[in-house]
Design a protein around this motif. Structure first.
Motif, PDB file in Angstrom:
ATOM      1  N   ARG A 167      25.721  44.885  39.485  1.00 55.09           N
ATOM      2  CA  ARG A 167      27.016  44.213  39.545  1.00 55.09           C
ATOM      3  C   ARG A 167      27.471  43.898  38.137  1.00 55.09           C
ATOM      4  NH1 ARG A 167      27.450  39.419  40.971  1.00 55.09           N
ATOM      5  NH2 ARG A 167      25.302  38.756  41.261  1.00 55.09           N
ATOM      6  N   ILE A 168      28.771  43.660  37.974  1.00 51.84           N
ATOM      7  CA  ILE A 168      29.306  43.178  36.704  1.00 51.84           C
ATOM      8  C   ILE A 168      29.086  41.672  36.660  1.00 51.84           C
ATOM      9  CG2 ILE A 168      31.334  42.945  35.235  1.00 51.84           C
ATOM     10  CD1 ILE A 168      30.467  45.783  35.532  1.00 51.84           C
ATOM     11  N   GLY A 169      28.422  41.196  35.625  1.00 50.81           N
ATOM     12  CA  GLY A 169      28.159  39.771  35.486  1.00 50.81           C
ATOM     13  C   GLY A 169      29.203  39.079  34.638  1.00 50.81           C
ATOM     14  N   GLN A 170      28.762  38.068  33.901  1.00 51.17           N
ATOM     15  CA  GLN A 170      29.686  37.287  33.085  1.00 51.17           C
ATOM     16  C   GLN A 170      30.249  38.104  31.930  1.00 51.17           C
ATOM     17  OE1 GLN A 170      26.726  34.097  32.384  1.00 51.17           O
ATOM     18  NE2 GLN A 170      28.405  32.690  32.779  1.00 51.17           N
ATOM     19  N   LEU A 171      31.415  37.693  31.457  1.00 52.00           N
ATOM     20  CA  LEU A 171      31.945  38.220  30.210  1.00 52.00           C
ATOM     21  C   LEU A 171      32.284  37.038  29.307  1.00 52.00           C
ATOM     22  CD1 LEU A 171      35.282  37.762  30.150  1.00 52.00           C
ATOM     23  CD2 LEU A 171      35.237  39.712  31.669  1.00 52.00           C
ATOM     24  N   PHE A 172      32.274  37.265  28.035  1.00 51.17           N
ATOM     25  CA  PHE A 172      32.571  36.214  27.062  1.00 51.17           C
ATOM     26  C   PHE A 172      33.703  36.687  26.163  1.00 51.17           C
ATOM     27  CE2 PHE A 172      28.183  35.930  28.358  1.00 51.17           C
ATOM     28  CZ  PHE A 172      28.028  34.591  28.651  1.00 51.17           C
ATOM     29  N   SER A 196      39.910  38.386  23.054  1.00 50.08           N
ATOM     30  CA  SER A 196      39.342  39.688  23.413  1.00 50.08           C
ATOM     31  C   SER A 196      37.898  39.523  23.883  1.00 50.08           C
ATOM     32  CB  SER A 196      39.391  40.636  22.212  1.00 50.08           C
ATOM     33  OG  SER A 196      38.629  40.098  21.134  1.00 50.08           O
ATOM     34  N   ILE A 197      37.437  40.472  24.683  1.00 52.49           N
ATOM     35  CA  ILE A 197      36.077  40.417  25.224  1.00 52.49           C
ATOM     36  C   ILE A 197      35.076  40.739  24.114  1.00 52.49           C
ATOM     37  CG2 ILE A 197      34.484  41.450  26.882  1.00 52.49           C
ATOM     38  CD1 ILE A 197      36.889  41.988  28.674  1.00 52.49           C
ATOM     39  N   THR A 198      34.086  39.882  23.938  1.00 49.65           N
ATOM     40  CA  THR A 198      33.079  40.085  22.886  1.00 49.65           C
ATOM     41  C   THR A 198      31.725  40.510  23.439  1.00 49.65           C
ATOM     42  OG1 THR A 198      32.524  37.721  22.969  1.00 49.65           O
ATOM     43  CG2 THR A 198      34.192  38.414  21.364  1.00 49.65           C
ATOM     44  N   SER A 199      31.429  40.165  24.688  1.00 50.91           N
ATOM     45  CA  SER A 199      30.160  40.594  25.280  1.00 50.91           C
ATOM     46  C   SER A 199      30.270  40.592  26.802  1.00 50.91           C
ATOM     47  CB  SER A 199      29.002  39.695  24.836  1.00 50.91           C
ATOM     48  OG  SER A 199      29.165  38.373  25.309  1.00 50.91           O
ATOM     49  N   ARG A 200      29.403  41.398  27.424  1.00 52.97           N
ATOM     50  CA  ARG A 200      29.390  41.524  28.884  1.00 52.97           C
ATOM     51  C   ARG A 200      27.957  41.579  29.375  1.00 52.97           C
ATOM     52  NH1 ARG A 200      33.216  42.580  32.483  1.00 52.97           N
ATOM     53  NH2 ARG A 200      35.321  43.138  31.864  1.00 52.97           N
ATOM     54  N   SER A 251      41.695  40.681  33.567  1.00 54.65           N
ATOM     55  CA  SER A 251      42.107  39.404  32.976  1.00 54.65           C
ATOM     56  C   SER A 251      41.958  38.263  33.987  1.00 54.65           C
ATOM     57  CB  SER A 251      43.554  39.489  32.480  1.00 54.65           C
ATOM     58  OG  SER A 251      44.437  39.721  33.566  1.00 54.65           O
ATOM     59  N   LYS A 252      42.255  38.530  35.262  1.00 52.10           N
ATOM     60  CA  LYS A 252      42.111  37.497  36.282  1.00 52.10           C
ATOM     61  C   LYS A 252      40.650  37.168  36.532  1.00 52.10           C
ATOM     62  CE  LYS A 252      44.884  35.835  38.467  1.00 52.10           C
ATOM     63  NZ  LYS A 252      45.634  34.577  38.256  1.00 52.10           N
ATOM     64  N   GLN A 253      39.801  38.182  36.506  1.00 53.55           N
ATOM     65  CA  GLN A 253      38.384  37.954  36.770  1.00 53.55           C
ATOM     66  C   GLN A 253      37.752  37.081  35.687  1.00 53.55           C
ATOM     67  OE1 GLN A 253      35.415  41.245  36.577  1.00 53.55           O
ATOM     68  NE2 GLN A 253      35.286  40.964  38.787  1.00 53.55           N
ATOM     69  N   ALA A 254      38.271  37.181  34.468  1.00 53.01           N
ATOM     70  CA  ALA A 254      37.739  36.362  33.384  1.00 53.01           C
ATOM     71  C   ALA A 254      38.055  34.884  33.588  1.00 53.01           C
ATOM     72  CB  ALA A 254      38.314  36.831  32.046  1.00 53.01           C
ATOM     73  N   LYS A 255      39.150  34.586  34.294  1.00 49.54           N
ATOM     74  CA  LYS A 255      39.552  33.197  34.512  1.00 49.54           C
ATOM     75  C   LYS A 255      39.092  32.654  35.859  1.00 49.54           C
ATOM     76  CE  LYS A 255      43.803  34.176  31.908  1.00 49.54           C
ATOM     77  NZ  LYS A 255      45.274  34.290  32.017  1.00 49.54           N
ATOM     78  N   VAL A 270      43.366  50.789  45.954  1.00 50.00           N
ATOM     79  CA  VAL A 270      42.959  49.647  45.143  1.00 50.00           C
ATOM     80  C   VAL A 270      43.111  48.387  45.994  1.00 50.00           C
ATOM     81  CG1 VAL A 270      43.323  48.379  42.997  1.00 50.00           C
ATOM     82  CG2 VAL A 270      43.866  50.812  43.104  1.00 50.00           C
ATOM     83  N   PHE A 271      42.113  47.513  45.928  1.00 52.79           N
ATOM     84  CA  PHE A 271      42.170  46.240  46.658  1.00 52.79           C
ATOM     85  C   PHE A 271      41.825  45.106  45.709  1.00 52.79           C
ATOM     86  CE2 PHE A 271      39.953  42.734  48.700  1.00 52.79           C
ATOM     87  CZ  PHE A 271      40.842  42.378  49.700  1.00 52.79           C
ATOM     88  N   TRP A 272      42.494  43.947  45.878  1.00 53.47           N
ATOM     89  CA  TRP A 272      42.115  42.770  45.092  1.00 53.47           C
ATOM     90  C   TRP A 272      42.429  41.493  45.870  1.00 53.47           C
ATOM     91  CZ3 TRP A 272      46.544  45.524  44.298  1.00 53.47           C
ATOM     92  CH2 TRP A 272      47.746  44.826  44.182  1.00 53.47           C
ATOM     93  N   ALA A 273      41.670  40.457  45.580  1.00 54.18           N
ATOM     94  CA  ALA A 273      41.879  39.137  46.198  1.00 54.18           C
ATOM     95  C   ALA A 273      41.316  38.077  45.260  1.00 54.18           C
ATOM     96  CB  ALA A 273      41.182  39.060  47.563  1.00 54.18           C
ATOM     97  N   ASP A 274      42.091  37.038  44.993  1.00 55.15           N
ATOM     98  CA  ASP A 274      41.597  35.982  44.112  1.00 55.15           C
ATOM     99  C   ASP A 274      40.748  34.989  44.907  1.00 55.15           C
ATOM    100  OD1 ASP A 274      43.421  34.474  45.532  1.00 55.15           O
ATOM    101  OD2 ASP A 274      44.786  34.149  43.852  1.00 55.15           O
ATOM    102  N   GLY A 275      40.150  34.055  44.193  1.00 58.15           N
ATOM    103  CA  GLY A 275      39.243  33.103  44.828  1.00 58.15           C
ATOM    104  C   GLY A 275      39.942  32.250  45.870  1.00 58.15           C
ATOM    105  N   ARG A 276      41.207  31.901  45.621  1.00 60.33           N
ATOM    106  CA  ARG A 276      41.961  31.080  46.577  1.00 60.33           C
ATOM    107  C   ARG A 276      42.156  31.825  47.900  1.00 60.33           C
ATOM    108  NH1 ARG A 276      43.118  26.068  48.346  1.00 60.33           N
ATOM    109  NH2 ARG A 276      45.042  26.101  49.542  1.00 60.33           N
TER     110      ARG A 276
END
Length: 788
Positions: A239-244, A251-255, A360-364, A382-388
């Motif tokens: 899975r894709i984990g955290q990003l910083f 800008s993304i510095t690490s993943r 960008s949304k996943q980072a927040k 393509v499918f997407w859904a936010d946490g709300r």
């Protein structure tokens, strides 16, 4: 070296404008290139000629467009002896336009066994003048170069059992040659993998992916697919984990790339600590700086055959930085772009837009979920859904509407939504999608993805179009879920097939559909209708009669649809802000604006619910009980039924033991008779109108019986939690007995997560509130720990 046109190199050109030329501005020299027509004018340039001529790329080389740069690099590659692909693109943070592009060797990355992680590339950057200038370049390759034919598309050789050994040996020899060059003093290039550290698989043909600290990649996409390959061989999923992000420019510095069993958000996860973290270097490359290979669960290594089969249809889930840009989908089908049996209604430019938005949304938003379907080598839905939306589904996902009304128009984008009804009777977003085509396979992928995003919360009912592909997909993914046809589609079909019928027919037609009380009533009226107007051979009416259980109200009684009327549809979740004709550049801003307005309306209803009370119309204790529990909008529905119950008479017709049956009829209307059955032993009640089963609110007929029985309270199991003021807090108390532990745990996770988000928002509004919030959390944690 100056890029100039010479008669020997660029003969037979169509016009002087089609050849490269140079301009001098002071001491600066600007090189302009129009490579496609130039390169094809002369087929006799050898590799040495390419190296020493104007086809040689260099820093500062200028083009009129990014396409010119790509074509130039392709021509250069043809003469040197390799193939190219379009790599990552980078967008402006100001207006979202493409600011730079990378064009890479076709062997860049590790997505396919034919790739070797080649670091060769050029990058062009857009200047203020509108020109594109080469600002980064890497010419050296980590594989042998050879002749490339430009006259036909590149086709990888077919692999056969007899030819596999020879190809494996050839591959092995080329790798040994490269290894010797490295040992001979050549430095290991940035972005390539040192073959000293690469293990060979058991078949001797494909290098085995083995991560280690210091391993360098040219992009996050390359690292992602390398880790997937390593996971396949080791026997786990990723899975894709955290990003910083950088505090300076965001800008993304690490993943982090993690094992799929990392964390505890899902019952299948066991808190596995295996991961690989990549960090961005000043050069633009990405290096492995942290690594944990050990797992706390059993691994299941997969065979080579299974690994090959698994790449036939890939689904990319979560954030993949540049994944849709750098993935050369044509190579998945032996080098030739596959022909899909179904078309793709999504323009290629939409994938770039949505990928950037989702990342960008996943980072927040840690609860943000998105998935891109890749089938037969082509990006599809393509499918997407936010946490709300995902949390809302845990409370209001029992009845959903799959809105594909974009098909009513000549749409620009096939934008579909999953919509539910919240405790205020408002439409609430449960997910969005762009649907590539209307095939059964496309909808199966869409519904399975939505189900996975919603932690397996299955709806009791779905309102969706009647197309056969959708019907088959719902039956496949949601067995046992009731499918009701969309009203808008039935209305369109009625206009198309019944347009020539007189008004008298339309009156009798609607009376048959909406006034039938029993199966016999409907069949009698339907047969009379088709006989009277000579419609026995009408193909559409025949089909609708066969499917009557999916659209005629009488057949849908007893299925919960959250009170969505049969002859109406849920209003568009985005209203006037977004429709199927919204252009690309306005889609995301309008989407955000429409969603924010909808959620602002939810917040207003939450405020009204907490601060306003409806006026009581009777002296019945059950009215006060429901006013206290229900939201104002649901209470209005209940109150209307309560007031109407005084217009009905209830007569006891049967009694045996604790079972009592009543005949309830409207005063002055003997034709409207309903049967209510009540059990005194368990306080169960049922009415032949089945309003409670369909809407979750007791009908006037049952309320008439309750008043006759002098009941002061409505039994708790007839007060659905989803309609109460506290529906968004805690766990619903009206679960079906068959709800699994997994579904229950998912609901608890979403409930706690949503509560925590609101708590954090309130606790960070001031330093004093922050200190109070920390103190409350510490005390709460102690109490929770004592319950173990």
């Amino acid at each position: 070296m100056v890029f100039v046109s010479t008669p020997s190199l660029f003969s037979n050109t169509r016009s002087s404008s089609s050849v490269p030329y140079r301009e001098e501005h002071g001491n600066a020299m600007i090189v302009r290139a129009h490579p496609l027509s130039v390169a094809r004018a002369n087929d006799n340039v050898n590799v040495q000629g390419a190296r020493g001529s104007g086809l040689e790329p260099r820093i500062g080389l200028e083009f009129d467009s990014a396409d010119d740069a790509r074509e130039f690099y392709s021509v250069y590659a043809t003469h040197v002896g390799f193939k190219t692909r379009t790599g990552q693109l980078y967008r402006s943070r100001t207006d979202g336009s493409v600011a730079s592009r990378r064009f890479v060797c076709s062997k860049e990355g590790f997505q396919l066994s034919s790739r070797t992680g080649c670091p060769a590339f050029i990058r062009v950057q857009r200047k203020d003048s509108g020109k594109w200038v080469v600002d980064q370049i890497h010419k050296d390759h980590n594989h042998e170069l050879g002749d490339v034919e430009e006259s036909r598309p590149p086709i990888l050789p077919q692999r056969t059992p007899t030819g596999r050994k020879s190809s494996a040996k050839a591959s092995s020899k080329s790798k040994l040659k490269l290894l010797a060059e490295v040992d001979g003093g050549q430095p290991c290039l940035s972005g390539s993998i040192s073959f000293k550290r690469v293990k060979t698989g058991g078949d001797g043909g494909q290098p085995k992916a083995e991560p280690y600290a210091g391993l360098v990649f040219s992009s996050t996409d390359e690292a992602y697919h390398f880790y997937i390959r390593y996971a396949d061989e080791a026997g786990f999923k990723t899975r894709i984990g955290q990003l910083f992000r950088s505090k300076n420019d965001g800008s993304i510095t690490s993943r982090r790339l993690v094992c799929s069993k990392e964390g505890f958000q899902h019952p299948s996860r066991v808190g596995c600590r295996a991961f690989m973290r990549i960090k961005r270097q000043d050069s633009g490359t990405w290096m492995v700086d942290r690594l944990q290979k050990d797992h706390n669960h059993d691994l299941e290594p997969r065979t080579r055959t299974n690994m090959k089969n698994s790449t036939a249809s890939k689904k990319f889930i979560g954030g993949v930085n540049g994944g849709l840009d750098t993935l050369n989908l044509s190579e998945i089908n032996n080098g030739a772009r596959p022909i899909c049996s179904q078309g793709n209604n999504i323009g290629s430019e939409w994938y770039h837009l949505l990928l950037d938005y989702c990342q960008s949304k996943q980072a927040k938003d840690t609860g943000f979920f998105y998935s891109v379907e890749v089938g037969d080598g082509i990006c599809m839905s393509v499918f997407w859904a936010d946490g709300r939306s995902r949390f809302a589904c845990s409370q209001f996902g029992d009845a959903i509407v799959v809105d594909t009304s974009y098909r009513k128009t000549n749409y620009v984008v096939p934008f579909a939504t999953f919509v539910g009804v919240n405790h205020h009777k408002q439409p609430v977003l449960l997910g969005c999608a762009l649907i590539a085509n209307e095939s059964k396979e496309s909808f199966i992928w869409l519904f399975q993805t939505w189900l996975r995003a919603m932690s397996g919360c299955r709806p009791k009912s779905i309102i969706a179009d009647q197309d056969m592909a959708i019907q088959q997909a719902i039956a496949h993914v949601f067995p046992g879920t009731r499918h009701r046809f969309s009203t808008w589609q039935i209305r369109e079909k009625e206009k198309e097939n019944l347009r020539s019928m007189p008004n008298e027919f339309k009156y009798e037609y609607e009376k048959c559909i909406y006034d039938s009380q029993t199966n016999a009533d409907f069949n009698t009226m339907w047969n009379a209708l088709v006989n009277k107007y000579g419609l026995k051979e009408n193909v559409w009416l025949k089909e609708m009669y066969e499917k009557r259980e999916s659209w005629v109200p009488m057949y849908l009684r007893g299925t919960f649809f959250a009170g969505i009327p049969i002859n109406e549809s849920v209003e568009s979740i985005f209203g006037i802000f977004l429709n199927a004709e919204t252009p690309l550049g306005e889609f995301i801003p309008r989407y955000e604006q429409g969603l924010e307005q909808r959620r602002e309306e939810e917040r207003k209803e939450d405020f009204n619910c907490s601060n306003l009370q409806a006026l009581l119309q009777t002296k019945e204790p059950i009215e006060e009980q429901c006013r206290r529990l229900y939201t104002p909008n649901v209470f209005q529905i209940f109150q209307k039924e309560l007031l109407q119950c005084y217009n009905y008479l209830g007569i006891k017709t049967y009694e045996e033991g604790s079972i009592i049956r009543y005949s309830v009829r409207r005063c002055g209307n003997d034709s409207e008779k309903l049967t209510v059955t009540f059990s005194a032993s368990n306080l169960n009640v049922s009415c032949s109108c089945q309003m409670f089963e369909s809407e979750g609110v007791l009908c006037r007929h049952v309320l008439r019986v309750f008043i006759l029985l002098n009941m002061r309270e409505i039994p708790s199991h007839y007060l659905l939690h989803r309609w109460t003021r506290n529906a968004e807090h805690g766990i619903a108390c009206d679960f079906d007995p068959g709800v699994s532990c997994q579904e229950l745990k998912s609901l608890m996770v979403w409930s706690l997560r949503e509560t925590a988000c609101k708590y954090i928002e309130s606790g960070t509004s001031s330093l004093a509130k922050y200190r109070l919030a920390c103190e409350i959390m510490r005390e709460g944690a102690k109490k929770v720990c004592r319950q173990r």
